[in-house]
Design an enzyme around this catalytic site. Structure first.
Site, PDB file in Angstrom:
ATOM      1  N   LYS A   1      27.295  11.010 -28.745  1.00 42.51           N
ATOM      2  CA  LYS A   1      28.387  11.664 -29.457  1.00 42.51           C
ATOM      3  C   LYS A   1      29.719  11.164 -28.930  1.00 42.51           C
ATOM      4  CE  LYS A   1      26.204  16.105 -30.533  1.00 42.51           C
ATOM      5  NZ  LYS A   1      26.307  16.027 -31.995  1.00 42.51           N
TER       6      LYS A   1
ATOM      7  N   ARG B   1      15.827  19.302 -34.824  1.00 45.29           N
ATOM      8  CA  ARG B   1      14.638  19.357 -35.685  1.00 45.29           C
ATOM      9  C   ARG B   1      13.405  18.798 -34.969  1.00 45.29           C
ATOM     10  NH1 ARG B   1      17.755  15.798 -40.040  1.00 45.29           N
ATOM     11  NH2 ARG B   1      19.522  16.710 -38.914  1.00 45.29           N
TER      12      ARG B   1
HETATM   13  N1  BES Z   1      23.899  20.120 -32.326  1.00 49.84           N
HETATM   14  C1  BES Z   1      24.246  19.219 -33.360  1.00 49.84           C
HETATM   15  C2  BES Z   1      24.855  19.910 -34.575  1.00 49.84           C
HETATM   16  C3  BES Z   1      26.248  20.415 -34.424  1.00 49.84           C
HETATM   17  C4  BES Z   1      27.318  19.552 -34.435  1.00 49.84           C
HETATM   18  C5  BES Z   1      26.486  21.762 -34.352  1.00 49.84           C
HETATM   19  C6  BES Z   1      28.603  20.048 -34.339  1.00 49.84           C
HETATM   20  C7  BES Z   1      27.768  22.253 -34.289  1.00 49.84           C
HETATM   21  C8  BES Z   1      28.834  21.400 -34.279  1.00 49.84           C
HETATM   22  C9  BES Z   1      23.017  18.462 -33.832  1.00 49.84           C
HETATM   23  O1  BES Z   1      22.082  18.195 -32.858  1.00 49.84           O
HETATM   24  C10 BES Z   1      23.502  17.156 -34.339  1.00 49.84           C
HETATM   25  O2  BES Z   1      24.003  16.399 -33.576  1.00 49.84           O
HETATM   26  N2  BES Z   1      23.331  16.915 -35.640  1.00 49.84           N
HETATM   27  C11 BES Z   1      23.777  15.718 -36.230  1.00 49.84           C
HETATM   28  C12 BES Z   1      22.739  15.297 -37.226  1.00 49.84           C
HETATM   29  C13 BES Z   1      22.972  13.937 -37.791  1.00 49.84           C
HETATM   30  C14 BES Z   1      22.782  12.880 -36.733  1.00 49.84           C
HETATM   31  C15 BES Z   1      22.022  13.719 -38.944  1.00 49.84           C
HETATM   32  C16 BES Z   1      25.114  15.993 -36.912  1.00 49.84           C
HETATM   33  O3  BES Z   1      25.269  17.062 -37.500  1.00 49.84           O
HETATM   34  O4  BES Z   1      25.996  15.163 -36.807  1.00 49.84           O
HETATM   35 MN    MN Z   2      22.491  16.412 -31.827  1.00 54.61          MN
END
Ligand code: BES
Ligand code: MN
Ligand code: ZN
Length: 498
Positions: free
Chosen positions: A279, A353
């Protein structure tokens, strides 16, 4: 928190503070009218001078009001006459509580419960009062070394009711509110703790401690070796880069004979760096909140065991840290889930997931009456619904409605979302049974569809709480949501609502 109900005129009740309200255009609420009469027009005078207003968010704390027994009178704005709803009611109670939070008031009497509030009877008004006051008093300063914000001495909440017939409902609502507040506060604490303290091992210890000395609650914690034996290749692929050991936490609450349990599964990523699909750095600290799903189901468990509900509930928390390292899972790696289905990990940041699918498969052994997972699953959910409502998915129309209704009643809102084709088709992989991401568009929906591939034959619901689990900015902190929604759902299932 202690509580009592009263049918007497609030002007004549001794209290450290009584909360009353005025509407726009100067109409006095029931409690305010009583105070005004007892004080021979004191409040009307203050409305004229502009010191008191019906504007929501406005509050005046008056002391030594003539003819009134209470030490303080907090007068809050209630908005337009006849238009108050649960959100407005809670806002008014929170405004009053904040205004007296620095005082030495030990006991507060809420007279706003005498006002008409849309869709709220004496039970819900009492419950909202206790939940809101407890939430307004919440502080998280256990990690600060210096002077901590002084705890407010408030320990007793009085609830004014119109007729004695409402007293019983209000008492039940206050008891339930108190139980919910305990669960919310635990969920907030777990969310707010940093990831170097709140590790999977820490979550497991909290779950064990909740069960110790509680005859109805048991906790079992599975190690990585046990998960490996079970074939949880998907879950384990997420923890592959981490040094902190992963845990699978399983809690059983037995409040009712042999009936099938409701199973609650909570995403417990104690820190989400994204893994190799790292990230961006800005705001990454907030990924300590990526275990708020776990916190909410553990919080709900604390609530129902405190309330001794006659229902069986099982909580399953896959707890892991998502870290990059030489041993971490790479984009393109293919893993085998406990269900036997293979998954191409196209993005290691779509890790929630990957742990939930194995937890869902594992939960089949409990033959759930319904299974609901709760997860800070997708940023896309925040784009879709903002920070106000969680997303509600289900493979069962009546369960979706039940969850939606529970959110509305608890004032812990959600919104029903679609599933199925053609969204599910976005998960096609050239190399495995499915990919772990669905490409561009509908990210919250495709994440739900991914989980849906592991829930065939179960009555399943999924709450994407990414937008509601915590607040960012100056008010940064966990919200404790959706403990109230989940508890409302379980209260209804247990037949414990009036
Ligand atoms: N924990 C995150 C989702 C999230 C992001 C929650 C920001 C709250 C605020 C999750 O694990 C994630 O990183 N999801 C990705 C999925 C994508 C790679 C398909 C996302 O939402 O960017
Ligand atoms: Mn994530
Ligand atoms: Zn995550």
């Amino acid at each position: 928190m202690k509580y009592f109900t009263t049918t007497s005129n609030v002007s004549r009740r001794a209290a450290d503070c009584v909360i009353v309200g005025v509407y726009k255009r100067g109409k006095l609420g029931t409690g305010a009218a009583d105070i005004d009469a007892a004080s021979k027009g004191f409040l009307r005078g203050l409305i004229k001078s502009g010191d008191i207003s019906g504007e929501p968010g406005r509050v005046a704390v008056l002391t030594a009001v003539p003819g009134v027994k209470a030490t303080r009178v907090a007068v809050v704005g209630l908005g337009k006459t006849g238009e108050m709803n649960a959100a407005g009611f809670r806002k008014a109670v929170a405004t009053a509580t904040r205004a007296i939070a620095h005082t030495k008031a030990k006991q507060v009497l809420n007279a706003l419960t005498l006002e008409p509030v849309a869709n709220c009877d004496a039970y819900y008004l009492a419950r909202h009062t206790v939940e809101t006051i407890s939430e307004s008093l919440y502080r998280f300063d256990q990690m600060k070394s210096g002077r901590k914000s002084p705890a407010m001495p408030l320990h007793t909440i009085g609830l004014a009711v119109l007729k004695s017939g409402d007293a019983k409902k209000a008492a039940r609502g206050a008891a339930h509110g108190d139980g919910i507040a305990a669960g919310v506060s635990l969920a907030k604490d777990l969310g707010n703790l940093p990831a170097n303290v709140c590790t999977p091992t820490y979550l497991a210890r909290v779950a064990k401690n909740l069960a110790s000395g509680n005859g109805k609650l048991t906790t079992r914690v599975l190690s990585e070796a046990e998960m490996k034996k079970l074939g949880m290749g998907s879950l384990l692929s997420v923890t592959a880069g981490a040094v902190e050991p992963a845990k699978l936490i399983v809690m059983h609450y037995k409040g009712a004979g042999s009936e099938q349990p409701v199973v609650l599964v909570g995403k417990g990523v104690t820190f989400d760096t994204g893994g190799i699909s790292l990230k961006p750095g800005v705001g990454m600290d907030e990924m300590k909140f990526d275990m708020c799903g776990a916190a909410s189901v553990i919080g709900a468990m604390a609530t129902i065991s405190k309330l001794k509900l006659p229902i069986n509930v099982t909580v399953v928390v896959p707890a892991v840290e998502n870290m990059p390292s030489g041993t971490a899972t790479r984009p393109g790696d293919i893993v085998k889930s406990m269900s036997g289905q293979t998954i191409e990990v196209l993005n290691t940041d779509a890790e929630g997931r990957l742990i939930l699918c194995d937890a869902l498969t594992y939960s089949r052994r409990f033959k759930p009456a319904a299974i609901i997972d709760v997860a800070t699953l997708t940023g896309a959910c925040v784009v879709a619904l903002g920070n106000h409502r969680c997303a509600i998915y289900s493979n069962n129309d009546s369960l979706r409605e039940e969850l939606f209704g529970a959110g509305n009643a608890a004032e812990d809102l959600g919104w029903p979302m679609p599933m199925g084709e053609p969204y599910a088709a976005q998960l096609k992989s050239n190399f495995a049974d499915m990919a772990n991401i669905g490409g561009s568009g509908g990210g919250s929906v495709t994440a739900a569809c991914f989980l849906g591939k592991f829930t065939d034959g179960m009555v399943w619901g999924h709450l994407d709480i990414a937008g509601v689990a915590w607040k960012s900015g100056v008010e940064k902190g966990a919200s404790g949501r959706p403990v109230s929604l989940l508890t409302e759902f379980l209260l209804a299932r247990a037949g414990a609502l009036p």
